[in-house]
Each structure stands twice: as C-alpha cells, then as structure tokens.
Design a protein around this motif. Structure first.
Motif, PDB file in Angstrom:
ATOM      1  N   ARG A 247      37.814  35.919  29.092  1.00 13.55           N
ATOM      2  CA  ARG A 247      38.085  36.903  30.134  1.00 13.55           C
ATOM      3  C   ARG A 247      37.080  38.064  30.129  1.00 13.55           C
ATOM      4  NH1 ARG A 247      42.179  37.420  33.298  1.00 13.55           N
ATOM      5  NH2 ARG A 247      43.619  36.238  31.960  1.00 13.55           N
ATOM      6  N   PRO A 248      36.793  38.704  28.992  1.00  7.45           N
ATOM      7  CA  PRO A 248      35.816  39.798  29.055  1.00  7.45           C
ATOM      8  C   PRO A 248      34.432  39.337  29.491  1.00  7.45           C
ATOM      9  CG  PRO A 248      36.410  39.296  26.773  1.00  7.45           C
ATOM     10  CD  PRO A 248      37.375  38.568  27.632  1.00  7.45           C
ATOM     11  N   ALA A 252      32.743  40.854  32.885  1.00  4.38           N
ATOM     12  CA  ALA A 252      31.404  41.443  32.860  1.00  4.38           C
ATOM     13  C   ALA A 252      30.528  40.821  33.946  1.00  4.38           C
ATOM     14  CB  ALA A 252      30.768  41.247  31.484  1.00  4.38           C
ATOM     15  N   ARG A 253      30.708  39.539  34.196  1.00  6.14           N
ATOM     16  CA  ARG A 253      29.959  38.872  35.265  1.00  6.14           C
ATOM     17  C   ARG A 253      30.351  39.441  36.623  1.00  6.14           C
ATOM     18  NH1 ARG A 253      30.469  32.448  35.700  1.00  6.14           N
ATOM     19  NH2 ARG A 253      29.937  32.703  33.495  1.00  6.14           N
ATOM     20  N   PHE A 266      35.071  34.218  43.502  1.00  2.36           N
ATOM     21  CA  PHE A 266      36.298  34.025  42.731  1.00  2.36           C
ATOM     22  C   PHE A 266      36.605  35.334  42.001  1.00  2.36           C
ATOM     23  CE2 PHE A 266      33.728  30.116  42.754  1.00  2.36           C
ATOM     24  CZ  PHE A 266      34.536  29.318  43.558  1.00  2.36           C
ATOM     25  N   PRO A 267      37.498  36.159  42.520  1.00  2.38           N
ATOM     26  CA  PRO A 267      37.669  37.527  42.009  1.00  2.38           C
ATOM     27  C   PRO A 267      38.384  37.645  40.676  1.00  2.38           C
ATOM     28  CG  PRO A 267      39.195  37.098  43.811  1.00  2.38           C
ATOM     29  CD  PRO A 267      38.284  35.915  43.732  1.00  2.38           C
ATOM     30  N   THR A 268      38.997  36.570  40.198  1.00  5.93           N
ATOM     31  CA  THR A 268      39.653  36.599  38.894  1.00  5.93           C
ATOM     32  C   THR A 268      39.289  35.343  38.122  1.00  5.93           C
ATOM     33  OG1 THR A 268      41.675  35.432  39.578  1.00  5.93           O
ATOM     34  CG2 THR A 268      41.621  37.830  39.900  1.00  5.93           C
ATOM     35  N   LEU A 269      39.441  35.408  36.815  1.00  2.00           N
ATOM     36  CA  LEU A 269      39.164  34.232  35.986  1.00  2.00           C
ATOM     37  C   LEU A 269      40.114  33.097  36.345  1.00  2.00           C
ATOM     38  CD1 LEU A 269      37.767  32.740  33.695  1.00  2.00           C
ATOM     39  CD2 LEU A 269      39.260  33.951  32.077  1.00  2.00           C
ATOM     40  N   GLU A 270      41.386  33.433  36.579  1.00  2.00           N
ATOM     41  CA  GLU A 270      42.350  32.393  36.936  1.00  2.00           C
ATOM     42  C   GLU A 270      41.950  31.688  38.229  1.00  2.00           C
ATOM     43  OE1 GLU A 270      44.199  34.898  33.953  1.00  2.00           O
ATOM     44  OE2 GLU A 270      43.081  35.353  35.775  1.00  2.00           O
ATOM     45  N   GLU A 274      40.845  27.721  38.708  1.00  3.44           N
ATOM     46  CA  GLU A 274      41.540  26.877  39.678  1.00  3.44           C
ATOM     47  C   GLU A 274      40.588  26.278  40.702  1.00  3.44           C
ATOM     48  OE1 GLU A 274      44.428  24.852  41.758  1.00  3.44           O
ATOM     49  OE2 GLU A 274      44.600  25.842  39.808  1.00  3.44           O
ATOM     50  N   ARG A 275      39.623  27.072  41.221  1.00  8.00           N
ATOM     51  CA  ARG A 275      38.869  26.632  42.395  1.00  8.00           C
ATOM     52  C   ARG A 275      37.377  26.432  42.163  1.00  8.00           C
ATOM     53  NH1 ARG A 275      38.354  29.482  46.941  1.00  8.00           N
ATOM     54  NH2 ARG A 275      38.423  31.512  45.878  1.00  8.00           N
TER      55      ARG A 275
END
Length: 350
Positions: A247-248, A252-253, A266-270, A274-275
């Motif tokens: 996640r960190p 950072a990306r 993709f605004p979140t890691l989740e 998923e996509r």
C-alpha cells in the motif's frame, strides 16, 4: 508460461550516483537468473528520470555476468535510432551473449526524447516502420541496397559483425497503437502488449486486432505469439500481508502521478488489484488473476517489474523467491508456452 523481469531504470533520487543504480540493475539480472526467470529486459528512455538511454551497453554487462537467461530490450525505440547503428550494437550484443538476445521494438514515447532526436508525432510511426524494415534486412542480408526517407541510402552496404542468431526474434511492443500491431502481423512477428496503464479491455481489443491482422496477412493462426506486461508486483503468503506491504508503495505512485498532473486511472490499491494488471496478493490470487488475463489475451509470456519499487532488498528477494516457488511452477504447467530460441553447439538456431 514464461516470465521476464523488466526495468526502465527509473531513478527518483537526484543525488544517487548513476553507477549505483546501474549496478543494481545488473545485480537484479543476476538474481533473476539465479531464481530461474526466463528473461531480463532493459527499456530505452532518453529523458529524466530514466538511466536507460543505452540498453545494449547495460545488456552487454549483464551478458557477461550471466549464462542462461534471455536478454530483452523493452523497448528498442527504432523511431529514434539510425537502424544501421542499432544493428551494429545489437549484432555485437547477440554475439557476446551467445545468441540470448531478443528485441522488443516500438516507437517510444515522451516529448523530451522526441525533441532530443527531432522526431515528431506526425512522422514517428513512419520512422518506426521504415527503421524496422531496414533493420530486418540488415540482420538477414550480408549486403543491402536500400533507399528511404529518414536516413541516407545504402548501396551494397555490408554491416559487421554478422549476428549469431539468424534470424533474431523481434517482438513489437504496443500500448495503444494499431500501427505497431499491424507491423507485427505483417511480418509474422510476436506482439508484446504493455498492459500497464488501463483496464484489460483496450489491451484485449488490441490483441484481437493483432490476431485478425495476422490471419489477414496469411499466417497460420496457431503461430501467433503474444506477451503481456503487468503494472506492479508483490506476492506474500496472505493477501492481507501483501496489501499491507504494498500500500505505501502504491500510494507513493499515486502521489507522483498527481504531482506531475496525471490523474490516476485506479485511485486506490484495491481498485488497481480488481481492475488493473497489478499482481498483488497471495500466490493463489496471483495464479487466478493471470488465468483471467490469459483467457482474454492468450499470452504465453508475461513480465514483472525487476525493481523493488520501495521494497527492501530482503522483501524484494523474498517476493521473487515466493513467485518462483509457488506461482511460476503452476502457471508453467497450466499455461503451455513455446520454447525460446536457442543456439546449437554449431552456432545456429535450434
């Protein structure tokens, strides 16, 4: 399935000496061979923050430190290069590596490098096509007579040294361009989909177009060969551990994207898990996701990031070891792939 590690040799720390970063790349390639990866690739960029302006030099050093692993360019930007000089560099590397070289070519991108080489958006596709057509002939023919738009003509030109592999396999790298896809299909060459920035659909559509054009040019559909990339990688024993560790790095990306004015797809890691093509999770989750992408792409080769991307050296090695011990064997068994070309003891392809 076969697996490559690929790096663009990005370096965000302006104070870090280039020699340290470049030696890290060579060490990662040695590790990749030690762990059983099939290939190691070095990209080509000619602008900040990349140290990958000279792939044949870096790959030659890697060739001297390894014995088995295939060496890839990712990509060779033929739209920027003199194809005669590119041939000389890569033919030399082919000999030094005992025929372990494979090229992934493409037009490249980035305004800075286009300005550096005086390439425009209007002529980059024509340059890429013309350079490849000449490069291909130089590799196959001892003497070449040729005339084009973007470099001086040739008359019975001899180029040395002659390559070890005859012919060499050339992949065409593409993120969005049908021009690259059509060029690959026309010459019966394999396609390597970037598969990094967007969801799966546009890449799947491009690969379908490649197979359609492949058949259009009269090639056997069974001979089409596809590779695909991934947008990030971290495998751990559990999905919770993988997400917590990665996640960190992903955050950072995202911050870097926004800093340069790019809104993340993709605004979140989740959401990315998923996509997108990012591979973060447990071994079984990675296996399942690769199978989902393979159902759309039919690819036989895929790449992972060669760099730690914020992982410690220990974490980086551990995740590569876990991939090779618990993910790769399953995917190799369940998704068959054709062997890479090899050089026989007599010096020819086998």
């Amino acid at each position: 399935m076969k697996f490559l590690l690929i790096t663009l040799i990005a370096e965000r720390d302006a104070h870090r000496p280039a020699r340290e970063r470049l030696r890290e790349v060579v060490a990662n390639a040695v590790l990749a061979e030690e762990l059983g990866f099939d290939g190691f690739g070095v990209g080509e960029r000619h602008e900040r923050p990349f140290f990958s302006s000279s792939p044949p030099v870096v790959l030659s050093h890697i060739a001297a430190r390894t014995e088995r692993i295939r060496l890839f360019t990712a990509v060779t930007t033929l739209s920027l290069l003199d194809p005669v000089r590119a041939f000389e560099d890569y033919s030399t590397l082919d000999n030094l590596s005992d025929g372990r070289l494979e090229l992934i070519i493409g037009k490249g991108n980035g305004a800075a490098q286009a300005k550096l080489f005086h390439v425009t958006a209007e002529d980059q596709w024509d340059r890429n096509r013309e350079s490849y057509e000449l490069f291909r002939r130089l590799w196959r023919e001892p003497k070449v007579t040729w005339e084009g738009r973007f470099r001086p003509s040739l008359t019975d030109a001899e180029t040395w040294p002659r390559p070890l592999q005859q012919p060499i396999r050339v992949w065409h790298g593409s993120a969005t361009s049908r021009e690259s896809v059509d060029l690959a299909a026309r010459f019966g060459d394999p396609l390597f989909s970037a598969n990094v920035t967007n969801p799966i659909e546009p890449y799947a559509e491009l690969i379908r177009h490649y197979r359609e054009r492949w058949a259009h040019y009269g090639h056997d559909p069974a001979d089409a060969l596809v590779g695909a990339g991934s947008a990030g990688f971290y495998v751990a024993r559990t999905s919770q551990e993988a997400i917590e560790t990665y996640r960190p790095i992903y955050d950072a990306r995202l911050a870097l994207f926004r800093q340069v004015g790019v809104e993340p797809v993709f605004p979140t890691l989740e959401d990315a898990i998923e996509r997108s093509s990012i591979l973060v999770g447990s071994p079984q989750q990675i296996i399942d996701k690769v199978h989902r992408y393979h159902a759309e792409f039919g690819h036989e080769v895929m790449h992972l990031h060669a760099d730690g991307d914020g992982l410690t050296d220990k974490q980086h090695r551990q995740t590569l070891e876990l991939f090779q011990s618990e993910v790769a064997p399953v995917l190799r068994r369940e998704i068959p792939s054709r062997p890479f070309p090899t050089i026989s003891p007599l010096g020819g392809p086998s």
